[in-house]
Design an enzyme around this catalytic site. Sequence first.
Site, PDB file in Angstrom:
ATOM      1  N   ASP A  66       0.861  -1.138  -0.116  1.00 47.08           N
ATOM      2  CA  ASP A  66      -0.083  -0.069   0.027  1.00 47.08           C
ATOM      3  C   ASP A  66       0.911   1.277  -0.054  1.00 47.08           C
ATOM      4  OD1 ASP A  66      -2.344  -1.761   0.271  1.00 47.08           O
ATOM      5  OD2 ASP A  66      -1.977  -1.637   2.601  1.00 47.08           O
ATOM      6  N   GLU A 112     -11.356   1.346  -3.651  1.00 51.38           N
ATOM      7  CA  GLU A 112     -10.641   1.815  -2.312  1.00 51.38           C
ATOM      8  C   GLU A 112      -9.253   2.447  -2.631  1.00 51.38           C
ATOM      9  OE1 GLU A 112     -10.203  -1.843  -0.347  1.00 51.38           O
ATOM     10  OE2 GLU A 112      -8.937  -2.881  -1.854  1.00 51.38           O
TER      11      GLU A 112
END
Length: 549
Positions: A58, A228
Site C-alpha cells: 500500500d 478503495e
Amino acid sequence: MIRTFGTSLLLAALAAGAANAGEPARFSRFTYEGRAQEAAQAGPGEYRNPILSGYYPDPSVTRVGDDYYLVLSSFTHHPGLPIFHSKDLVNWTQIANAIDRPGQIDTSGLEVSRGVFAPDISYHDGTFYIVNTCVDCKGNFVITAKDPKGPWSDPIWLPFEGIDPSIYWEGDKAYIVNNRAPDEPPRYDGHRAIWIQEYDWRAGKMVGESTQLVNGGVDISKKPVWIEGPHIFKKDGWYYMTAAEGGTSVNHSQVALRSKSLRGPFVPFAGNPILTQRGMDPARANPITSAGHAKLVQTQNGDWWATFLAVRPYAEDFYNIGRETFLLPVEWKDGWPIILPKGEKIPFVGKAPNLPAQPRPTLPTNGDFAYVDEFDGNKLSMQWIGVRTPKAPFYKVTDGDLVIAGGAALGDVKGVPGFVGRRQQHHVATMGTTVRFTPEKDGDRAGLVAMQNDANNLFFGVTRVGGKPMIALFTRIKGAEQMVASAPLPATDQPVTLNIRADGGTMAFDYEVGGAKRTLMDNVDAKFLSTHEAGGFVGTVVGPYAWAQ
C-alpha cells in the site's frame, strides 16, 4: 556483509503472560542473506522492481522539493507505518516509523491483519500529514510531524466510517477522500463508494457536507468490488481520481476517473484499468501479479511516476513474503494517465527516472543483499517489529545481546509474544541467530520464529521435552501446533546457532553446537506461511522468540 547497528527507537512490548522463571534467553547477532528468484539485472541508467522487496504494501508517495517520501501499511505490527526517503525514486532508506510508541494506537487483542491499513502521506505549510485507518481500533485518524523522521503526533480521530483516506490539498484547503458505504443499500458483496469531505486542518475536524463521488466503481452494472485507495490530484484543469478496484488479490487493478469539479461528476476513463495483471497467463515465467493500489507523483522535472503494490509468486498464487512496492512511469495519452498498457507484463527492469542518481543505500531494499545486526548499542534498529501494541517491555539490548525475558506465548491473540523480527524480503533467503538458553520446564523455548500470523507460524530452537533439552521444529497451521522434528542437545550451557534456509515454498533448518553443524530437517513444506494459505495482508516476519512458563 552489510552491517546495521541498533541506533534507532527502542521497541517496547507487552509483557502479557508469564515472565521467564529462570535465566532469560540471550540472542547474539541476527544475519540475513537473500537473493531474488528471477535473474534480472539493472544496468547503468536502469532500476529494478520491486523497489521495496518483501512485506511493504500500500505505498503512498509524496514529493517535497527534491525529496520523496513513502509510507506503507503495517497492520498490527509495532512499531508501524514505516517511512522511507529517496532522492531518485529508486534507492530508499527507512527514516522512521510514524507509530513508534504505545500511546498512539492500541491494537491489543487484534489479529495480525487488522490495525493500520493503507496510509497516505502529504505535505502542507511546513507540516507532514499521514491520514489512515485503524481497522477495529477506533477508525480513521490524522497524525502530523514537522520532520518526517518524527516525532509524529498522537492521532486526531475522525468521525466517518470506511477505510483508505487520503488528503487532497487545494490552496489552503484540505479535503479527505475515502472508501465508505454507498448512499443506498449495498447491491452486492464488495459494493462500496468513494466520498469526499472538507477537513479543517487548523482545527483538526471535518466540516461541511460529505459528497459521494463514485458509486461501486467504474461501471456499477458490472458489479465492481472494493473500490478503495482513492487519490485526487489536479492537472490541466481536470480533477483526476485514481483508485484500486477488484480486491487486493489476482483481480487487483487501478482505475482513473476525472471531473471539471472537485465534487463531480467523475467520468471514468474508457480505457480502464490503467494498471492490472489480471487475465495474464498464470504459467508465464516469473510472474508479477495482483498489481494495484497506486499513487502518482510528479517529479521536479515534470515527469510522472506511480508507486503501487504487487506480488511475486514462487508457484501458482503462493507467496510467503507478502505484497511489495513497485515503480513504473506514467504515460499521459489523450488527457488520461496510463501506468501500463493492457496485456503488458510488469517489468523487473526499467529505465530509471530522470533524477540525480543516488548510491545504493547501506541497507538495500531490493535486489540481492545481506546484512548483520550485531545488537550493539541499547536499542533495536527501526526495521525490527513485534506483534500488537506494546504496553510494557519484554526485552532489552545490552552487551551485544538481545535479551528476551517475558511476553505471551506465540499464537495468543490476546497478548504480545516475546518476539521481534525482520521482514523476509526474498523467497530465497537464509536467516540466523545464536541463542543461549536453558529451558527449566517442558515447553520452555527460545529460538527463531517465522510468523505469517498467530495461526500460521513455526518455531525452530531450544526447548525441553520429557525433561531433556532438545533442538526442535514446531509448526502451527491454522492454530494447530505439532512438533515435526527434534534432536537431543548434548548440553544447554553452550550457545546454539540456528539458521532457516527458505527456498520458495520450502525451508530447511540447520543448527550448530560446539562446532558441530547439523541439519535438523530440510525440504519442509512452508506453503502454510503463504498468504494463499494463511490469509491476511502481511508477509512472513522472522526473528528471535522466547517463552517460559
